[in-house]
Design an enzyme around this catalytic site. Structure first.
Site, short mmCIF file in Angstrom:
data_model
loop_
_atom_site.label_atom_id
_atom_site.label_comp_id
_atom_site.label_asym_id
_atom_site.label_seq_id
_atom_site.Cartn_x
_atom_site.Cartn_y
_atom_site.Cartn_z
N THR A 210 0.86 -1.19 0.00
CA THR A 210 0.00 0.00 0.00
C THR A 210 0.89 1.23 0.00
O THR A 210 1.90 1.27 0.71
CB THR A 210 -0.96 0.08 1.21
N ILE A 211 0.51 2.21 -0.78
CA ILE A 211 1.28 3.45 -0.75
C ILE A 211 1.10 4.14 0.59
O ILE A 211 1.92 4.95 0.99
CB ILE A 211 0.93 4.42 -1.90
N ASP A 212 0.01 3.81 1.31
CA ASP A 212 -0.28 4.50 2.57
C ASP A 212 0.65 4.08 3.71
O ASP A 212 0.73 4.78 4.72
CB ASP A 212 -1.72 4.23 3.01
N ARG B 106 1.52 33.36 -2.38
CA ARG B 106 0.30 32.60 -2.17
C ARG B 106 0.51 31.46 -1.18
O ARG B 106 1.62 30.98 -1.02
CB ARG B 106 -0.04 31.86 -3.46
N MET C 57 -2.51 11.42 -0.64
CA MET C 57 -3.32 10.27 -0.22
C MET C 57 -3.00 9.90 1.22
O MET C 57 -1.96 10.29 1.78
CB MET C 57 -3.13 9.10 -1.16
N ARG D 259 -5.77 7.63 3.78
CA ARG D 259 -7.15 7.57 4.26
C ARG D 259 -7.20 7.60 5.79
O ARG D 259 -7.90 8.40 6.39
CB ARG D 259 -7.75 6.28 3.74
N ARG E 177 -4.48 28.41 -2.81
CA ARG E 177 -4.94 27.46 -3.83
C ARG E 177 -4.64 26.04 -3.34
O ARG E 177 -3.69 25.82 -2.59
CB ARG E 177 -4.18 27.65 -5.15
N HIS F 124 -4.00 10.27 -7.96
CA HIS F 124 -3.44 9.00 -8.43
C HIS F 124 -2.06 9.12 -9.05
O HIS F 124 -1.43 8.10 -9.34
CB HIS F 124 -4.42 8.32 -9.39
#
Ligand code: F6P
Length: 342
Positions: free
Chosen positions: A125-127, A162, A169, A171, A266, A272
């Site tokens: 998992t990239i997480d 700015r 990502m 979760r 911004r 992805h």
């Protein structure tokens, strides 16, 4: 022995490196034959297979994605799902499965192992939120992509005075935000584990401008405001594992900052881009070693296990130990980054 291989859940750089290592060592050292199952658990559920041997693995080491395809199919949510998987494995003459996936795919593997299916797991998992392993492959690639983006955003933010909010990502866990935020010199990192105070975020934006730098705020998609707000959703619909689709927290924070501080802000959503493309050398190295060890576990009949990185060693854990709970950023690890906030 005939071995089935599948990749499930969100794709991540390094999946093909695992498949290649499993097949190369399986054929050359153990004399195994392979069956590729398409699209995660949907493959064995619906009997969708593809030819898998050394020839199919040529040239795939640096390729992102997965040659087997992926899905978030949950056989435990489908009528007779487990029976259908068992029938199809028997029909294909498959004696053992290598399942490559994250908490959901390996959660299914854990339950199937309890029901007598010969399965070995490889964590991805990239997480980087799987407990039991120090790192999952895909994470290093995602962090490098996010860091490069932050580096680029510094120069444009400073030119325009700015605030730029970078949504990455993550979760449940803020590992990508924390590592890329530290590596990229972010002025604040917001993660799901530590609900944030928008007034504090705005105060740090002001102090950053006072020192003549433009603030870059890195936020995990699953970050939540402290004042009782909820997670920002793209869609409230649940997938087969009960997850909603997250997204939009960056925009929400940028809007609040503009309103409260009067500074232009911004949001940039990396999405992805973090999951696609070629794996870093570290991820290729880790994925390859996981694959080599996984096929040895199959050869030894050590089923119901998953591979884990401990320091520089690859060890085997019971699947339940590696998937039982999520690995989250601790308050101490977060505190290290806080020194650079503002
Ligand atoms: O599980 C990894 C992950 O990258 C999460 O951080 C993210 O919420 C999810 O995948 C999004 O995946 P998809 O767009 O495939 O639903």
């Amino acid at each position: 022995m005939r071995v089935g291989v599948l990749t499930g859940g969100g794709d991540c750089p390094g999946l093909n490196a695992v498949i290649r290592a499993v097949v190369r060592k399986g054929v050359k050292t153990h004399g195994f034959e392979f069956v590729g199952y398409r699209d995660g658990w949907r493959g064995p559920l619906e009997g969708q297979t593809m030819e898998l041997g050394i020839a199919q693995c040529r040239g795939i080491l640096p390729r992102g994605g997965t040659i087997l395809g992926s899905s978030r199919t949950n056989p435990f949510k489908i009528e007779n799902g487990v029976e259908r998987i068992k029938e199809n494995l028997a029909k294909d003459g498959v004696d053992a499965l290598v399942a490559i996936g994250g908490e959901d795919t390996l959660g299914v593997a854990t339950k199937l192992a309890d029901l007598g299916v010969n399965v070995v797991g490889v964590p991805k998992t990239i997480d980087n939120d799987l407990s039991g392993t120090d790192f999952t492959f895909g994470f290093d690639t995602a962090v490098n992509i996010a860091t490069e983006a932050i580096d680029r955003l510094h120069t444009t933010a400073e030119s325009h005075h700015r605030v730029l909010v970078v949504e990455v990502m993550g979760r449940h866990a803020g590992w990508i935000a924390l590592h890329s935020g530290i590596a990229g010199g972010a002025s604040m990192v917001l993660i799901p584990e530590q609900p944030f105070d928008i007034a504090d975020v705005c105060a740090r934006v002001e102090t950053r401008f006072e020192s003549k730098y433009a603030p870059i705020i890195v936020v995990s998609e699953g970050a939540i405001p402290r004042d009782g707000g909820d997670m920002t959703l793209v869609s409230g619909e649940l997938d087969a594992f009960g997850h909603v689709r997250l997204g939009g927290i960056g925009d929400r924070i940028a809007g609040e900052i503009e309103q409260r501080t009067g500074k232009e802000a911004r949001a940039v959503v990396l999405g992805h881009i973090q999951r696609g493309g070629t794996p870093t050398a570290f991820d290729r190295w880790l994925a390859t070693r996981f694959g080599l060890q996984a096929i040895d576990a199959v050869a030894e009949g050590d089923f119901g296990t998953m591979m884990a990185l401990k320091g520089t060693r690859i060890e085997r854990l019971k699947l339940i130990e590696g998937t039982g709970e999520l690995k989250l950023v601790s308050p101490e690890e977060y505190a290290e980054a806080q020194v650079f906030f503002g």
